[in-house]
Design a protein around this motif. Structure first.
Motif, PDB file in Angstrom:
ATOM      1  N   TYR A   1       0.856  -1.201   0.000  1.00 29.44           N
ATOM      2  CA  TYR A   1       0.000   0.000   0.000  1.00 29.44           C
ATOM      3  C   TYR A   1       0.892   1.252   0.000  1.00 29.44           C
ATOM      4  O   TYR A   1       0.731   2.155  -0.831  1.00 29.44           O
ATOM      5  CB  TYR A   1      -0.865  -0.076   1.266  1.00 29.44           C
ATOM      6  CG  TYR A   1      -1.869   1.017   1.510  1.00 29.44           C
ATOM      7  CD1 TYR A   1      -2.985   1.160   0.695  1.00 29.44           C
ATOM      8  CD2 TYR A   1      -1.738   1.873   2.608  1.00 29.44           C
ATOM      9  CE1 TYR A   1      -3.936   2.131   0.964  1.00 29.44           C
ATOM     10  CE2 TYR A   1      -2.685   2.840   2.879  1.00 29.44           C
ATOM     11  CZ  TYR A   1      -3.782   2.976   2.060  1.00 29.44           C
ATOM     12  OH  TYR A   1      -4.720   3.936   2.332  1.00 29.44           O
TER      13      TYR A   1
ATOM     14  N   ILE B   1      -4.897  -0.442  -3.475  1.00 29.01           N
ATOM     15  CA  ILE B   1      -5.726  -1.473  -2.824  1.00 29.01           C
ATOM     16  C   ILE B   1      -5.367  -2.885  -3.307  1.00 29.01           C
ATOM     17  O   ILE B   1      -5.339  -3.828  -2.515  1.00 29.01           O
ATOM     18  CB  ILE B   1      -7.235  -1.208  -3.085  1.00 29.01           C
ATOM     19  CG1 ILE B   1      -7.640   0.164  -2.533  1.00 29.01           C
ATOM     20  CG2 ILE B   1      -8.103  -2.311  -2.495  1.00 29.01           C
ATOM     21  CD1 ILE B   1      -7.501   0.329  -1.045  1.00 29.01           C
TER      22      ILE B   1
ATOM     23  N   TRP C   1      -7.746  -5.231   8.734  1.00 26.66           N
ATOM     24  CA  TRP C   1      -7.651  -3.979   7.979  1.00 26.66           C
ATOM     25  C   TRP C   1      -8.750  -2.974   8.314  1.00 26.66           C
ATOM     26  O   TRP C   1      -8.518  -1.771   8.275  1.00 26.66           O
ATOM     27  CB  TRP C   1      -7.552  -4.279   6.469  1.00 26.66           C
ATOM     28  CG  TRP C   1      -6.099  -4.298   6.161  1.00 26.66           C
ATOM     29  CD1 TRP C   1      -5.228  -5.296   6.470  1.00 26.66           C
ATOM     30  CD2 TRP C   1      -5.322  -3.223   5.657  1.00 26.66           C
ATOM     31  NE1 TRP C   1      -3.951  -4.914   6.165  1.00 26.66           N
ATOM     32  CE2 TRP C   1      -3.978  -3.651   5.659  1.00 26.66           C
ATOM     33  CE3 TRP C   1      -5.612  -1.955   5.193  1.00 26.66           C
ATOM     34  CZ2 TRP C   1      -2.937  -2.828   5.224  1.00 26.66           C
ATOM     35  CZ3 TRP C   1      -4.583  -1.137   4.746  1.00 26.66           C
ATOM     36  CH2 TRP C   1      -3.270  -1.575   4.763  1.00 26.66           C
TER      37      TRP C   1
ATOM     38  N   PHE D   1      -9.527   0.658   6.856  1.00 25.02           N
ATOM     39  CA  PHE D   1     -10.181   0.227   5.609  1.00 25.02           C
ATOM     40  C   PHE D   1     -11.687   0.389   5.813  1.00 25.02           C
ATOM     41  O   PHE D   1     -12.228   0.020   6.852  1.00 25.02           O
ATOM     42  CB  PHE D   1      -9.851  -1.246   5.309  1.00 25.02           C
ATOM     43  CG  PHE D   1     -10.180  -1.652   3.896  1.00 25.02           C
ATOM     44  CD1 PHE D   1      -9.204  -1.654   2.914  1.00 25.02           C
ATOM     45  CD2 PHE D   1     -11.480  -2.005   3.538  1.00 25.02           C
ATOM     46  CE1 PHE D   1      -9.503  -2.005   1.593  1.00 25.02           C
ATOM     47  CE2 PHE D   1     -11.787  -2.357   2.227  1.00 25.02           C
ATOM     48  CZ  PHE D   1     -10.796  -2.356   1.258  1.00 25.02           C
TER      49      PHE D   1
ATOM     50  N   PRO E   1     -10.475  -5.736   2.671  1.00 30.88           N
ATOM     51  CA  PRO E   1      -9.883  -5.913   1.340  1.00 30.88           C
ATOM     52  C   PRO E   1     -10.372  -7.163   0.595  1.00 30.88           C
ATOM     53  O   PRO E   1     -10.575  -7.109  -0.621  1.00 30.88           O
ATOM     54  CB  PRO E   1      -8.384  -6.043   1.622  1.00 30.88           C
ATOM     55  CG  PRO E   1      -8.170  -5.589   3.007  1.00 30.88           C
ATOM     56  CD  PRO E   1      -9.465  -5.622   3.738  1.00 30.88           C
TER      57      PRO E   1
END
Ligand code: 3HC
Length: 699
Positions: free
Chosen positions: A485, A611, A637, A643, A650
């Motif tokens: 990331y 992502i 996450w 996130f 994710p």
């Protein structure tokens, strides 16, 4: 399969008893049973009143979420609720535990509600991206008024039994056995023979005309991005302005739309993922845990202090040790300051602050850990130092005490090897600030004993954290993924995308903060130091590009927010990132030296570049067995890295985009960028070849 709703009659009182462990969820079977038993009791001439109650830890804690599909409300409870509300005999709900969602909606259709004084009542549907779908938006405003009803429905926060009594949501509190109290109450009202009060026939007092606009603004902000938000407002408004039946129909349509929404699916996924994450596949749930009465923490810095607060706030006596007396004094004063801030914000009672502080004792010598059952070290990220600490702990701690490291990257097995008790060693990776962040990675070393893992999982629940098990690898689950990331965010800058554009694309995706502003907030020196440490340990990267910007900014004294400048600049004392030509020039110089040409990059590429490395690395982490299941990674996450929960993490996000599309995009980047960074994970390729999704790997 035994009947989930039973009926027994004693002295003219019919007890309709729900028995659907673990939380008496209102499944279709429970709803049907409820309807049949209430109808039987209503028709029985020997019955004068009905008490609705549940066995086990709670009254109905909500509709059965596992039954929610995409085809509309899973539980059509309106006929059940009508059977309760229309019953000619008084119906009294005897409430204990957590009376949530569909459970509270059932209770509101009863004529009277008696609650155990420890009960909690709420409509938490919004936390699952929903609104109450069994009449809650229509009955609650009729019972307690529009403003408090809207507050409960739009925040999902439960109220205590005492607050429920004050609001008029319940009629009476019970200190003793609620079922007995309810039966006595039912017999009394049956003798009085007055018509039972029906919630749906109550009128609602309309709020001031400005109420709706203010509420729309408030909810628009607090429930941003959640389709349920506008529906909640419209339904509560209908409770004031339209007949009951019309309000109910509107609520039904809204519920059906929300339950099908991607956002609600994502939140429901996270609800179950969080609970699954608490289970360790090869360790039985009933494994005996070790008693933890006193906790020790090494290091009075930000992490150590935060960890000490977590335990002290949860009622554990804590011994905080720092060999540096001045650091200890500073650390304690930070802890006091944090507690004082919570009191000032009204989040903590002064008496609870005093109690928490009284649980923390300090020392400068590890000998103070002699009576600790668990010691967590939060010293600098230096393996030699950590191994020394573990050797010392092994010497001073009693046999059976658990020794943990809060390391965010280093190898737990090497620390365990410094002791004669590797089975008692594990990682407890708290996230900063530890007293605020919910996530905890519980790192299982090769030798960590099963009961040590079980104890750690149990303990994290007691300190109100969400725990995810990780195997040993560089960075564990979360920080290992963050590498890609951060790498892409840095490469995007070198390719000419301004920091603010990167942050904007990712905040629009749903992160509360973009990666560049985040780097400035954490401090650019942290990453630079970690890279140097990795280099020293022979784990360094052979690619100079991702780290070059931070290195140069740090060399120029721009460490981020704390020095007033990093990738952005900050007004004195301010935290708002402002574009800074100086940083842009440093980036442009670095790009030129590396021979990277600027090019036009759209927002979709920014998002995909940042992502998709998460998804690709997560697939490797899964294949290596570092994470137990895809949902665990989503939990890490969402709870540790911001996130967006509305995208489910994710891997839920990757499934919702479609894995073939994800794989195609990764292949495109591999062909255009650096194949070292963009080689598709074999598990991802395998899932696509087999037409499967990450969700198919959940257990
Ligand atoms: N449906 C199905 N299963 C549920 C459930 C529900 N509503 N609530 C909890 N469970 C399950 C959990 O998945 C867990 O299963 P597991 O043991 O197999 O993992 C088990 O019950 C125990 O749950 P917890 O581990 O969370 O137990 P706690 O004691 O910590 O918490 C609780 C209990 C406070 C009830 C918590 O589970 C909770 O908040 N549940 C959700 C409540 C909720 O959201 N209700 C509203 C549902 S939507 C609705 O009612 C729509 C209606 O308006 C039509």
């Amino acid at each position: 399969m035994s009947d989930p709703v039973n009926l027994s009659v004693e002295d003219g009182i019919a007890f309709v008893i729900i028995d659907n462990p673990p939380v008496n969820a209102l499944s279709a079977r429970v709803a049907a049973g409820l309807h049949d038993r209430v109808t039987e009791a209503a028709a029985d001439p020997a019955v004068t009143a009905i008490v609705l109650t549940a066995v086990g830890r709670t009254f109905i804690a909500g509709a059965d979420i596992t039954e929610f599909g995409g085809d509309g409300p899973a539980v059509d409870v309106h006929t059940v609720l009508a059977a309760l509300e229309d019953c000619a005999k008084p119906v009294v709900a005897a409430l204990h535990g957590t009376i949530y969602g569909g459970g509270l909606e059932v209770a509101m259709a009863c004529h009277y509600r008696i609650a155990d004084d420890a009960a909690r009542l709420g409509l938490p549907e919004v936390k699952l991206g929903l609104l109450p779908g069994a009449g809650g938006t229509q009955r609650l405003p009729r019972l307690i008024g529009v403003a408090p009803a809207l507050e409960m429905i739009s925040t999902g926060k439960p109220v205590t039994a005492q607050d429920a009594l004050n609001l008029g949501l319940v009629d009476r509190l019970s200190k003793g056995d609620v079922r007995t109290v309810a039966a006595r109450f039912a017999a009394t009202v049956a003798r009085q023979k007055s018509p039972p009060p029906r919630t749906r026939t109550r009128t609602v007092i309309p709020p001031a005309p400005s109420f709706w606009d203010e509420a729309a603004a408030r909810i628009g902000k607090s429930l941003r991005g959640l389709p349920a938000g506008p529906h909640i407002l419209a339904c509560v408004r209908a409770a004031v302005e339209r007949p009951f039946k019309e309000g109910l129909d509107l609520e039904g349509q809204a519920f059906a739309a929300c339950v099908r929404s991607r956002e609600s699916e994502a939140l429901r996924h996270l609800f179950f993922a969080e609970r699954r994450a608490a289970r360790i596949k090869d360790i039985p749930r009933d494994t005996a845990t070790r008693p933890i009465a006193r906790v020790g923490v090494i290091g009075a810095g930000t992490m150590g202090g935060g960890i000490a607060m977590c335990f002290a706030s949860a009622g554990y006596p804590v011994t905080l040790v720092d060999i540096n007396e001045a650091a200890l004094t500073r650390g304690l004063s930070t802890i006091q300051g944090n507690y004082a801030a919570s009191v000032a914000k009204g989040r903590l009672a002064a008496i609870d602050r005093d109690a928490a502080l009284s649980r923390i004792r300090t020392a400068t010598d590890y000998a103070a850990f002699a009576d600790a059952d668990l010691v967590i070290e939060a010293a600098f990220e230096d393996m030699d130092l950590k191994r020394r600490i573990f050797r010392d702990l092994d010497r001073v701690c009693r046999p059976g005490a658990i020794l943990a490291s809060n390391t965010s990257t280093l190898n737990i097995d090497q620390m365990a090897a410094a002791t004669a008790r590797p089975g008692d060693v594990l990682g407890l990776h708290f996230f900063s600030p530890a007293n605020v962040m919910r996530l905890l990675e519980v790192v299982r070393g090769v030798a960590t004993a099963p009961d040590v893992m079980a104890t750690a999982m149990d303990l994290t629940r007691r300190i109100c954290k969400v725990a995810v098990v990780s195997g040993v690898c560089d960075g564990f689950i979360g920080n290992r993924m963050v590498a890609g990331y951060g790498r892409e965010a840095n490469l995007l800058m070198l390719e000419g995308v301004e920091p603010a554009r990167i942050d904007k694309a990712l905040t629009e995706f749903g992160f509360p903060m973009g990666p560049i502003a985040m780097g400035d907030m954490v401090g650019l020196d942290i990453g630079v130091k970690a890279a140097a440490e990795a280099e020293k340990a022979g784990r360094g990267s052979d690619d100079p590009r991702p780290g070059i910007i931070a290195k140069r900014l740090v060399a120029a004294g721009r460490l981020g927010q704390k020095t007033g400048a990093g990738l952005y600049r900050y007004e004195p004392g301010g935290r708002r990132p402002l574009p800074d030509p100086v940083a842009l020039a440093i980036i442009a110089d670095a790009a030129r030296e590396l021979g990277i040409e600027p090019r036009d990059i759209d927002d979709q590429e920014i998002v995909d570049r940042c992502i998709l490395p998460l998804v690709n690395e997560a697939a490797r982490i899964l294949a290596e067995g570092i994470a137990q299941r895809p949902g665990d990674i989503d939990i890490v996450w969402v709870n540790g890295y911001g996130f967006p929960s509305l995208r489910g993490g994710p891997l839920f996000y990757a499934d919702s985009v479609g894995l073939p599309a994800v794989l195609n995009r990764i292949r495109q980047f591999r062909n255009r960028q650096d194949p070292r960074d963009w080689t598709p994970a074999p598990l991802l390729e395998q899932l696509v070849a087999e037409g499967r999704r990450f969700a198919d790997l959940e257990d």
